[in-house]
Design a protein around this motif. Sequence first.
Motif, PDB file in Angstrom:
ATOM      1  N   GLY A   6     -43.177   1.101  41.383  1.00 42.68           N
ATOM      2  CA  GLY A   6     -43.608   1.485  40.036  1.00 42.68           C
ATOM      3  C   GLY A   6     -42.443   1.915  39.163  1.00 42.68           C
ATOM      4  O   GLY A   6     -42.400   1.611  37.965  1.00 42.68           O
ATOM      5  N   ALA A   7     -41.488   2.622  39.750  1.00 40.47           N
ATOM      6  CA  ALA A   7     -40.315   3.057  38.998  1.00 40.47           C
ATOM      7  C   ALA A   7     -39.431   1.868  38.630  1.00 40.47           C
ATOM      8  O   ALA A   7     -38.758   1.890  37.598  1.00 40.47           O
ATOM      9  N   LYS A   8     -39.454   0.825  39.451  1.00 37.90           N
ATOM     10  CA  LYS A   8     -38.728  -0.405  39.097  1.00 37.90           C
ATOM     11  C   LYS A   8     -39.335  -1.025  37.847  1.00 37.90           C
ATOM     12  O   LYS A   8     -38.621  -1.530  36.971  1.00 37.90           O
ATOM     13  N   VAL A   9     -40.656  -0.985  37.746  1.00 39.38           N
ATOM     14  CA  VAL A   9     -41.338  -1.518  36.557  1.00 39.38           C
ATOM     15  C   VAL A   9     -40.948  -0.693  35.328  1.00 39.38           C
ATOM     16  O   VAL A   9     -40.635  -1.256  34.270  1.00 39.38           O
ATOM     17  N   VAL A  10     -40.969   0.621  35.463  1.00 42.16           N
ATOM     18  CA  VAL A  10     -40.587   1.497  34.351  1.00 42.16           C
ATOM     19  C   VAL A  10     -39.144   1.212  33.943  1.00 42.16           C
ATOM     20  O   VAL A  10     -38.832   1.087  32.752  1.00 42.16           O
ATOM     21  N   THR A  11     -38.271   1.089  34.928  1.00 51.46           N
ATOM     22  CA  THR A  11     -36.860   0.815  34.648  1.00 51.46           C
ATOM     23  C   THR A  11     -36.703  -0.492  33.884  1.00 51.46           C
ATOM     24  O   THR A  11     -36.000  -0.556  32.873  1.00 51.46           O
ATOM     25  N   GLY A  12     -37.368  -1.539  34.350  1.00 53.66           N
ATOM     26  CA  GLY A  12     -37.295  -2.829  33.661  1.00 53.66           C
ATOM     27  C   GLY A  12     -37.825  -2.758  32.249  1.00 53.66           C
ATOM     28  O   GLY A  12     -37.222  -3.296  31.312  1.00 53.66           O
ATOM     29  N   ALA A  13     -38.957  -2.082  32.085  1.00 46.89           N
ATOM     30  CA  ALA A  13     -39.545  -1.947  30.743  1.00 46.89           C
ATOM     31  C   ALA A  13     -38.600  -1.182  29.818  1.00 46.89           C
ATOM     32  O   ALA A  13     -38.419  -1.559  28.647  1.00 46.89           O
ATOM     33  N   PHE A  14     -37.991  -0.117  30.323  1.00 49.10           N
ATOM     34  CA  PHE A  14     -37.053   0.660  29.508  1.00 49.10           C
ATOM     35  C   PHE A  14     -35.807  -0.153  29.157  1.00 49.10           C
ATOM     36  O   PHE A  14     -35.284  -0.041  28.042  1.00 49.10           O
ATOM     37  N   LEU A  15     -35.321  -0.950  30.092  1.00 45.95           N
ATOM     38  CA  LEU A  15     -34.139  -1.766  29.797  1.00 45.95           C
ATOM     39  C   LEU A  15     -34.426  -2.763  28.676  1.00 45.95           C
ATOM     40  O   LEU A  15     -33.620  -2.931  27.761  1.00 45.95           O
ATOM     41  N   VAL A  16     -35.584  -3.406  28.747  1.00 49.62           N
ATOM     42  CA  VAL A  16     -35.950  -4.383  27.710  1.00 49.62           C
ATOM     43  C   VAL A  16     -36.219  -3.674  26.388  1.00 49.62           C
ATOM     44  O   VAL A  16     -35.652  -4.024  25.341  1.00 49.62           O
ATOM     45  N   SER A  17     -37.090  -2.683  26.410  1.00 45.37           N
ATOM     46  CA  SER A  17     -37.471  -1.999  25.179  1.00 45.37           C
ATOM     47  C   SER A  17     -36.286  -1.281  24.541  1.00 45.37           C
ATOM     48  O   SER A  17     -36.108  -1.325  23.323  1.00 45.37           O
ATOM     49  N   GLY A  18     -35.486  -0.610  25.363  1.00 46.10           N
ATOM     50  CA  GLY A  18     -34.321   0.103  24.830  1.00 46.10           C
ATOM     51  C   GLY A  18     -33.356  -0.838  24.144  1.00 46.10           C
ATOM     52  O   GLY A  18     -32.804  -0.520  23.080  1.00 46.10           O
ATOM     53  N   THR A  19     -33.170  -2.010  24.722  1.00 50.05           N
ATOM     54  CA  THR A  19     -32.289  -3.004  24.112  1.00 50.05           C
ATOM     55  C   THR A  19     -32.856  -3.469  22.773  1.00 50.05           C
ATOM     56  O   THR A  19     -32.123  -3.570  21.781  1.00 50.05           O
ATOM     57  N   VAL A  20     -34.161  -3.733  22.725  1.00 49.74           N
ATOM     58  CA  VAL A  20     -34.782  -4.161  21.460  1.00 49.74           C
ATOM     59  C   VAL A  20     -34.660  -3.061  20.415  1.00 49.74           C
ATOM     60  O   VAL A  20     -34.397  -3.340  19.239  1.00 49.74           O
ATOM     61  N   HIS A  21     -34.820  -1.803  20.816  1.00 48.67           N
ATOM     62  CA  HIS A  21     -34.665  -0.690  19.872  1.00 48.67           C
ATOM     63  C   HIS A  21     -33.290  -0.742  19.196  1.00 48.67           C
ATOM     64  O   HIS A  21     -33.170  -0.434  18.008  1.00 48.67           O
ATOM     65  N   VAL A  77     -43.986   8.658  23.234  1.00 49.56           N
ATOM     66  CA  VAL A  77     -44.135   7.452  22.416  1.00 49.56           C
ATOM     67  C   VAL A  77     -45.572   6.936  22.397  1.00 49.56           C
ATOM     68  O   VAL A  77     -45.884   6.016  21.642  1.00 49.56           O
ATOM     69  N   PHE A  78     -46.444   7.542  23.193  1.00 50.11           N
ATOM     70  CA  PHE A  78     -47.832   7.072  23.246  1.00 50.11           C
ATOM     71  C   PHE A  78     -48.507   7.066  21.871  1.00 50.11           C
ATOM     72  O   PHE A  78     -49.186   6.092  21.532  1.00 50.11           O
ATOM     73  N   PRO A  79     -48.340   8.088  21.042  1.00 52.75           N
ATOM     74  CA  PRO A  79     -48.962   8.033  19.705  1.00 52.75           C
ATOM     75  C   PRO A  79     -48.495   6.821  18.890  1.00 52.75           C
ATOM     76  O   PRO A  79     -49.279   6.226  18.152  1.00 52.75           O
ATOM     77  N   GLY A  80     -47.244   6.434  19.036  1.00 50.65           N
ATOM     78  CA  GLY A  80     -46.753   5.239  18.347  1.00 50.65           C
ATOM     79  C   GLY A  80     -47.429   3.981  18.859  1.00 50.65           C
ATOM     80  O   GLY A  80     -47.731   3.062  18.082  1.00 50.65           O
ATOM     81  N   ASN A  81     -47.680   3.937  20.155  1.00 50.34           N
ATOM     82  CA  ASN A  81     -48.376   2.782  20.729  1.00 50.34           C
ATOM     83  C   ASN A  81     -49.829   2.732  20.251  1.00 50.34           C
ATOM     84  O   ASN A  81     -50.367   1.648  20.013  1.00 50.34           O
ATOM     85  N   VAL A  82     -50.449   3.895  20.118  1.00 54.70           N
ATOM     86  CA  VAL A  82     -51.814   3.938  19.571  1.00 54.70           C
ATOM     87  C   VAL A  82     -51.801   3.440  18.135  1.00 54.70           C
ATOM     88  O   VAL A  82     -52.651   2.626  17.740  1.00 54.70           O
ATOM     89  N   SER A 100     -51.447  -5.224  22.138  1.00 55.29           N
ATOM     90  CA  SER A 100     -51.242  -3.823  21.765  1.00 55.29           C
ATOM     91  C   SER A 100     -52.338  -2.919  22.319  1.00 55.29           C
ATOM     92  O   SER A 100     -52.074  -1.766  22.672  1.00 55.29           O
ATOM     93  N   VAL A 101     -53.549  -3.429  22.424  1.00 54.37           N
ATOM     94  CA  VAL A 101     -54.631  -2.632  23.006  1.00 54.37           C
ATOM     95  C   VAL A 101     -54.499  -2.597  24.535  1.00 54.37           C
ATOM     96  O   VAL A 101     -54.671  -1.541  25.153  1.00 54.37           O
ATOM     97  N   ALA A 102     -54.151  -3.724  25.126  1.00 55.17           N
ATOM     98  CA  ALA A 102     -54.042  -3.796  26.594  1.00 55.17           C
ATOM     99  C   ALA A 102     -52.929  -2.911  27.133  1.00 55.17           C
ATOM    100  O   ALA A 102     -53.029  -2.405  28.254  1.00 55.17           O
ATOM    101  N   ARG A 103     -51.896  -2.689  26.352  1.00 54.84           N
ATOM    102  CA  ARG A 103     -50.776  -1.893  26.857  1.00 54.84           C
ATOM    103  C   ARG A 103     -51.083  -0.396  26.908  1.00 54.84           C
ATOM    104  O   ARG A 103     -50.436   0.347  27.638  1.00 54.84           O
ATOM    105  N   LEU A 104     -52.074   0.054  26.132  1.00 54.26           N
ATOM    106  CA  LEU A 104     -52.358   1.489  26.092  1.00 54.26           C
ATOM    107  C   LEU A 104     -52.691   2.070  27.465  1.00 54.26           C
ATOM    108  O   LEU A 104     -52.098   3.080  27.859  1.00 54.26           O
ATOM    109  N   PRO A 105     -53.619   1.487  28.218  1.00 59.31           N
ATOM    110  CA  PRO A 105     -53.905   2.075  29.526  1.00 59.31           C
ATOM    111  C   PRO A 105     -52.764   1.904  30.536  1.00 59.31           C
ATOM    112  O   PRO A 105     -52.760   2.575  31.573  1.00 59.31           O
ATOM    113  N   LEU A 106     -51.789   1.050  30.228  1.00 55.81           N
ATOM    114  CA  LEU A 106     -50.644   0.879  31.131  1.00 55.81           C
ATOM    115  C   LEU A 106     -49.671   2.052  31.057  1.00 55.81           C
ATOM    116  O   LEU A 106     -48.870   2.245  31.971  1.00 55.81           O
ATOM    117  N   GLN A 107     -49.737   2.830  29.970  1.00 54.18           N
ATOM    118  CA  GLN A 107     -48.855   4.000  29.856  1.00 54.18           C
ATOM    119  C   GLN A 107     -49.071   4.969  31.017  1.00 54.18           C
ATOM    120  O   GLN A 107     -48.115   5.526  31.534  1.00 54.18           O
TER     121      GLN A 107
END
Length: 121
Positions: A6-21, A77-82, A100-107
Amino acid sequence: MSLPTGAKVVTGAFLVSGTVHLVKPEVFEPLMPRQLPAHREIIVASGVAELLCAAGLLNRRTRKVAGYASAALLAGVFPGNVQMAVDALRGDNTPLKAASVARLPLQWPMIRAALKAARTA
């Protein structure tokens, strides 16, 4: 101990999202509440935070702090996702609405994964 899956998934998501930011911060500007100042600076700072959390999760010595920081960042960042989901639902882009709706419960599983990484460091 190796990094939990699970932490690998978080790490990957942060690497992608952080780069896009950092590369395309304008993508995140519609998510910013109007009452907050310095939108671009906040977006860039959150991208840096995501990249730091990802790097911290990868290093066993920093995993505990990074796990707790990652959980806090995901909750923050959850309020931003909402807001993104609410805005998408007002539009005509069906794939964006669904994503955007499907990602909410993934948080929540991502927060749990970050906390698990912190506890198993």
